[in-house]
Scaffold this motif. Structure first.
Motif, PDB file in Angstrom:
ATOM      1  N   MET A   1     -17.324   6.394  17.255  1.00  0.00           N
ATOM      2  CA  MET A   1     -17.355   7.761  16.726  1.00  0.00           C
ATOM      3  C   MET A   1     -17.764   7.783  15.263  1.00  0.00           C
ATOM      4  SD  MET A   1     -14.201  10.070  17.870  1.00  0.00           S
ATOM      5  CE  MET A   1     -13.869  10.523  19.542  1.00  0.00           C
TER       6      MET A   1
ATOM      7  N   ARG B   1     -23.966   7.210  10.398  1.00  0.00           N
ATOM      8  CA  ARG B   1     -25.410   7.018  10.481  1.00  0.00           C
ATOM      9  C   ARG B   1     -26.128   8.338  10.205  1.00  0.00           C
ATOM     10  NH1 ARG B   1     -28.454   8.598  14.585  1.00  0.00           N
ATOM     11  NH2 ARG B   1     -26.761   8.568  16.086  1.00  0.00           N
ATOM     12  N   ASP B   2     -25.664   9.378  10.879  1.00  0.00           N
ATOM     13  CA  ASP B   2     -26.361  10.641  10.744  1.00  0.00           C
ATOM     14  C   ASP B   2     -26.210  11.227   9.344  1.00  0.00           C
ATOM     15  OD1 ASP B   2     -25.807  11.666  14.134  1.00  0.00           O
ATOM     16  OD2 ASP B   2     -27.544  10.750  13.197  1.00  0.00           O
ATOM     17  N   ARG B   3     -25.019  11.076   8.775  1.00  0.00           N
ATOM     18  CA  ARG B   3     -24.801  11.637   7.453  1.00  0.00           C
ATOM     19  C   ARG B   3     -25.717  10.991   6.432  1.00  0.00           C
ATOM     20  NH1 ARG B   3     -19.079  11.200   6.202  1.00  0.00           N
ATOM     21  NH2 ARG B   3     -18.021  12.770   7.445  1.00  0.00           N
TER      22      ARG B   3
ATOM     23  N   VAL C   1     -10.101   5.507  27.695  1.00  0.00           N
ATOM     24  CA  VAL C   1     -11.086   6.146  26.833  1.00  0.00           C
ATOM     25  C   VAL C   1     -12.511   5.867  27.261  1.00  0.00           C
ATOM     26  CG1 VAL C   1      -9.775   6.561  24.739  1.00  0.00           C
ATOM     27  CG2 VAL C   1     -10.716   4.280  25.159  1.00  0.00           C
TER      28      VAL C   1
ATOM     29  N   SER D   1     -28.973  12.601   6.464  1.00  0.00           N
ATOM     30  CA  SER D   1     -28.963  14.017   6.795  1.00  0.00           C
ATOM     31  C   SER D   1     -29.967  14.854   6.006  1.00  0.00           C
ATOM     32  CB  SER D   1     -27.559  14.594   6.640  1.00  0.00           C
ATOM     33  OG  SER D   1     -27.124  14.366   5.321  1.00  0.00           O
TER      34      SER D   1
ATOM     35  N   VAL E   1     -21.383   6.734  14.505  1.00  0.00           N
ATOM     36  CA  VAL E   1     -22.375   7.766  14.790  1.00  0.00           C
ATOM     37  C   VAL E   1     -22.466   8.735  13.620  1.00  0.00           C
ATOM     38  CG1 VAL E   1     -22.857   9.778  16.207  1.00  0.00           C
ATOM     39  CG2 VAL E   1     -22.203   7.630  17.284  1.00  0.00           C
ATOM     40  N   VAL E   2     -21.308   9.197  13.188  1.00  0.00           N
ATOM     41  CA  VAL E   2     -21.281  10.198  12.131  1.00  0.00           C
ATOM     42  C   VAL E   2     -21.852   9.637  10.835  1.00  0.00           C
ATOM     43  CG1 VAL E   2     -19.791  11.643  10.720  1.00  0.00           C
ATOM     44  CG2 VAL E   2     -19.371  11.430  13.176  1.00  0.00           C
TER      45      VAL E   2
ATOM     46  N   MET F   1     -13.886   2.878  20.824  1.00  0.00           N
ATOM     47  CA  MET F   1     -14.274   4.298  20.856  1.00  0.00           C
ATOM     48  C   MET F   1     -14.194   4.917  19.471  1.00  0.00           C
ATOM     49  SD  MET F   1     -15.379   6.662  22.754  1.00  0.00           S
ATOM     50  CE  MET F   1     -15.648   8.391  22.528  1.00  0.00           C
TER      51      MET F   1
ATOM     52  N   TYR G   1     -38.373  19.824  16.351  1.00  0.00           N
ATOM     53  CA  TYR G   1     -37.125  20.148  15.633  1.00  0.00           C
ATOM     54  C   TYR G   1     -36.160  18.965  15.714  1.00  0.00           C
ATOM     55  CZ  TYR G   1     -38.751  24.962  16.586  1.00  0.00           C
ATOM     56  OH  TYR G   1     -39.487  26.109  16.724  1.00  0.00           O
ATOM     57  N   PHE G   2     -36.238  18.228  16.818  1.00  0.00           N
ATOM     58  CA  PHE G   2     -35.309  17.123  17.009  1.00  0.00           C
ATOM     59  C   PHE G   2     -35.894  15.788  16.564  1.00  0.00           C
ATOM     60  CE2 PHE G   2     -33.039  20.346  19.160  1.00  0.00           C
ATOM     61  CZ  PHE G   2     -31.708  19.978  19.052  1.00  0.00           C
TER      62      PHE G   2
ATOM     63  N   PRO H   1     -21.575  20.021  12.381  1.00  0.00           N
ATOM     64  CA  PRO H   1     -22.385  20.766  13.368  1.00  0.00           C
ATOM     65  C   PRO H   1     -23.797  20.212  13.505  1.00  0.00           C
ATOM     66  CG  PRO H   1     -21.957  22.105  11.403  1.00  0.00           C
ATOM     67  CD  PRO H   1     -21.094  20.889  11.291  1.00  0.00           C
ATOM     68  N   ALA H   2     -24.393  19.793  12.405  1.00  0.00           N
ATOM     69  CA  ALA H   2     -25.770  19.309  12.493  1.00  0.00           C
ATOM     70  C   ALA H   2     -25.846  18.059  13.365  1.00  0.00           C
ATOM     71  CB  ALA H   2     -26.314  19.029  11.096  1.00  0.00           C
ATOM     72  N   GLU H   3     -24.915  17.139  13.156  1.00  0.00           N
ATOM     73  CA  GLU H   3     -24.899  15.912  13.960  1.00  0.00           C
ATOM     74  C   GLU H   3     -24.554  16.241  15.408  1.00  0.00           C
ATOM     75  OE1 GLU H   3     -23.532  16.400  11.104  1.00  0.00           O
ATOM     76  OE2 GLU H   3     -24.156  14.801   9.730  1.00  0.00           O
TER      77      GLU H   3
ATOM     78  N   PRO I   1     -31.026  20.339  14.774  1.00  0.00           N
ATOM     79  CA  PRO I   1     -29.976  19.551  14.116  1.00  0.00           C
ATOM     80  C   PRO I   1     -29.955  19.704  12.601  1.00  0.00           C
ATOM     81  CG  PRO I   1     -31.733  18.121  14.854  1.00  0.00           C
ATOM     82  CD  PRO I   1     -32.051  19.493  15.367  1.00  0.00           C
ATOM     83  N   MET I   2     -29.490  20.790  12.136  1.00  0.00           N
ATOM     84  CA  MET I   2     -29.233  20.999  10.714  1.00  0.00           C
ATOM     85  C   MET I   2     -28.263  22.158  10.578  1.00  0.00           C
ATOM     86  SD  MET I   2     -32.598  22.925   9.362  1.00  0.00           S
ATOM     87  CE  MET I   2     -33.218  24.346  10.230  1.00  0.00           C
TER      88      MET I   2
ATOM     89  N   GLY J   1     -18.387  12.465  20.938  1.00  0.00           N
ATOM     90  CA  GLY J   1     -17.627  11.817  19.881  1.00  0.00           C
ATOM     91  C   GLY J   1     -17.790  12.445  18.507  1.00  0.00           C
TER      92      GLY J   1
ATOM     93  N   LYS K   1     -25.249  18.856  17.029  1.00  0.00           N
ATOM     94  CA  LYS K   1     -26.360  19.496  17.735  1.00  0.00           C
ATOM     95  C   LYS K   1     -27.285  18.472  18.382  1.00  0.00           C
ATOM     96  CE  LYS K   1     -26.385  23.590  14.787  1.00  0.00           C
ATOM     97  NZ  LYS K   1     -27.061  24.204  13.619  1.00  0.00           N
ATOM     98  N   LEU K   2     -27.320  17.254  17.833  1.00  0.00           N
ATOM     99  CA  LEU K   2     -28.128  16.205  18.462  1.00  0.00           C
ATOM    100  C   LEU K   2     -27.591  15.863  19.848  1.00  0.00           C
ATOM    101  CD1 LEU K   2     -28.514  13.749  15.435  1.00  0.00           C
ATOM    102  CD2 LEU K   2     -30.356  15.037  16.512  1.00  0.00           C
TER     103      LEU K   2
END
Ligand SMILES: Nc1ncnc2c1ncn2[C@@H]1O[C@H](COP(=O)(O)OP(=O)(O)O)[C@@H](O)[C@H]1O
Ligand SMILES: [Mg+2]
Lengths: 342, 280
Positions: B5, B11-13, A27, B16, B8-9, B1, A131-132, A99-101, B120-121, A92, A103-104
């Motif tokens: 994953m 953190r962003d959420r 991985v 958001s 990351v998600v 891994m 935008y970013f 989709p929003a995440e 990113p939205m 990942g 796009k980063l």
């Protein structure tokens, strides 16, 4: 065991970490992963249960004729086409669920010029940075640096309509990588470019890649796939037919190569001599052809010197010698029975 | 891994909504920069329609002795009554123009909306931004009417301003108009949009209770009912209540409810339309 330094870059910070990874680790971070990815338009299956992985740090090429499903695949990876079924992850992140995440992590260079025509050259980059999530100052600085790097600094105040095709393409690449995406996705990036701009773009992509940028590009140009991509997936009718490095594909699927030699004099005598000199097995054949002979088999290139010395030993004059090697074109023909070019 | 994953998600959420707000803010900055570049055109666009309206109806007509909207003896009332209608029509017209027309190009051949769609939205964020951007320009267009009515009419305009109504109605009207513009811009094929101006925008503006209060349509009951599907009717009825006294207007509760319903309805329809356009 392998030691390497990896740079994990987020919008806010850059983290350098030294990682020790088992070379056999299955991985190693993937830039893109698609699982049974499918898109249908009505009854038309554009992409058919596609499984695909782009490894971090590689240039991956999707090679196929028009209508193979390359653009649709690229669209699904980059949030612009909603898959009918299957999963796709970028860096990942699940592209369909988040989709929003996602796009980063995605940098896109579409097939057509999608620069913002209401903005000038530097503004195209500056606002992209905004935008970013970049601050005004940071975005301006990064934009200036990118213009410098992509040799567009002297055109920063021009409207984008004043750029040549090659320059516009460079600006789109700069814009796409500005937010340090996990993967840069380009759709037929050189299809409308003149040869010189095409070479320049290849250089740019190679340079970005040597800095660690993972790249996924689609192309119907064999040369491009051959010269640029670490791995190539040959695609037709929505499916990947074969996958590997260019050398692997040619070796395994490219068929035989042939050495065509034209000589003046008694060809039969030469063929007999070569039969003895070369221990011909079932894989290598020597056959007479117009004004000479043809050696067909795998790796016939190594037989060039034997063939020439044998001819000279018989005082025959060799006046033409050509080597036809397997190419991605022959790979494609062997796979589909059709030519790649349309 | 696996851990990386989900980290990351997560953190962003967690950031958001704030992140989306920042993206929308940046997109508005882009629209503003474009507007600044074409400021002269924008000003002409915004001034021309209300100026001509006010000039013809409240300067030329009274001077040449033509009475409009209630007879020659009531010119004063008419010029006052017309202000709300001109503000309303400017708001709706400007918002539709600011949102729908650029989309013809951006969604059409050049697909230049793509870079913004890849910000990113989610797609609804871009819809919200377009609506806000149109609304801001529309509010500006509405405000511009006031200095015009102060100087142009032959007879003085007497406004009785109810500030609470005005300050709530103008933004609401602008947002409804923005959603209408985005609905047009996303559901109508780019090449058909000019036609839509004839089929949708003209009826909306001509049958939007601009020159007369809605109540005065009583002699034509079928028309009085039909125009209730026109958001401009509520905008103008509300604005008349906000700017004048003594002119009949619709119950304000209905005005607010109707405008909110239009916002939600057209908002949802336009978000859906934009999603269809940016995600194939
Ligand atoms: N929006 C669409 N509607 C209907 N069919 C489509 C659409 N997009 C692509 N297709 C079809 O899907 C197939 C794959 O197209 P595409 O991904 O563009 O191929 P490529 O990029 O390899 O040329 C083609 O047969 C094309 O006609
Ligand atoms: Mg394509």
């Amino acid at each position: 065991m392998r030691l390497f330094v990896s740079i994990i870059s987020t919008r806010a910070e850059t983290v350098y970490c030294i990682c020790i990874v088992e070379t056999s680790d299955p991985v190693a971070k993937l830039a893109v992963k698609a699982v049974k990815l499918t898109k249908t338009y009505g009854s038309k299956v554009a992409v058919d249960e596609l499984d695909m992985e782009v490894k971090s740090g590689e240039i991956f090429g999707l090679l196929g004729p028009n209508g193979a499903g390359k653009t649709t695949t690229g669209g699904m990876i980059t949030t612009r086409v909603l898959p009918t079924s299957g999963q796709v992850y970028v860096g990942g992140v699940d592209v369909v669920k988040h989709p929003a995440e996602a796009k980063l992590e995605i940098g896109v260079v579409p097939q057509s010029n999608t620069l913002d025509r209401s903005l000038n050259v530097i503004q195209n980059l500056y606002f992209h940075g905004r935008y970013f999530g970049m601050s005004r100052k940071q975005s301006k600085q990064v934009a200036l640096d990118l213009l410098e790097r992509f040799k567009l600094a002297d055109r920063q105040s021009l409207p984008v309509s004043a750029l040549s095709g090659g320059m516009a393409q460079r600006l789109m690449v700069a814009r796409a990588i500005m937010h340090t995406p996990a993967v840069l996705v380009l759709d037929e990036p050189t299809s409308g470019l003149d040869p010189q701009s095409r070479l320049a773009l290849w250089d740019i992509l190679q340079e970005l890649n040597s800095d660690g940028q993972s790249v996924l590009l689609t192309t119907h140009n064999m040369e491009e796939a051959d010269g640029l991509c670490d791995r190539i997936a040959i695609m037709d009718h929505g499916k990947i037919l074969a996958l590997g490095s260019s050398a692997e594909l040619k070796r395994d699927l490219g068929g035989t190569s042939s050495l065509v030699m034209k000589v003046s004099g008694d060809v039969r005598q030469l063929i007999q001599k070569l039969m003895v000199e070369i221990s011909t097995d079932s894989m290598t054949k020597i056959v007479p052809s117009d004004d000479g002979l043809k050696i067909v088999g795998h790796d016939v290139a190594q037989l060039i010197s034997i063939a020439v010395t044998s001819a000279e030993a018989l005082s025959l004059k060799v006046y033409d010698l050509s080597l036809v090697e397997p190419s991605l074109e022959t790979v494609f023909i062997n796979l589909t029975g059709r030519e790649l070019r349309d | 891994m696996k851990e990386t994953m989900s980290q990351v998600v997560v953190r962003d959420r967690s950031v958001s909504l704030l992140m989306y707000a920042r993206v929308i803010f940046a997109l508005l900055g882009r629209d503003l920069a474009v507007l600044k570049k074409t400021a002269a055109f924008f000003v002409i666009r915004v001034i021309m329609q209300p100026f001509l309206f006010v000039f013809v109806f409240t300067y030329v007509f009274p001077k040449i002795g033509q009475g409009v909207g209630g007879g020659g003896s009531k010119e004063v009332e008419f010029s006052t009554l017309l202000v709300a209608g001109v503000v309303g029509i400017s708001i709706i017209f400007q918002a539709i123009q600011a949102v729908a027309l650029p989309l013809v190009q951006e969604f059409g051949f050049t697909k230049e909306i793509e870079d913004r769609a890849l910000a990113p939205m989610p797609a609804w964020g871009l819809a919200v931004e377009k609506i806000l951007s149109g609304a801001i320009q529309a509010i500006f267009a509405g405000i511009v009417v006031f200095p015009i009515v102060l100087f142009v009419p032959a007879t003085a305009v007497h406004l009785q301003i109810n500030w609470i109504l005005l300050i709530t109605l103008v933004p609401l009207a602008a947002i409804v108009s923005g959603t209408l513009g985005l609905t047009i811009g996303t559901w109508i094929p780019p090449t058909q949009v000019p036609l839509i101006f004839a089929i949708i925008v003209l009826p909306i503006t001509f049958l939007g209770a601009v020159y007369y209060p809605w109540a005065s349509l009583t002699p034509i009951p079928w028309l009085k009912d039909i125009v209730l599907v026109n958001p401009l009717v509520y905008i103008n009825e509300g604005l008349r209540a906000a700017l004048t006294t003594g002119v009949p207007h619709m119950n304000m509760t209905y005005v607010y409810i109707a405008l909110l319903v239009f916002t939600i309805l057209l908002g949802a329809v336009s978000i859906k339309g934009l999603q269809k356009r940016v995600v194939g």
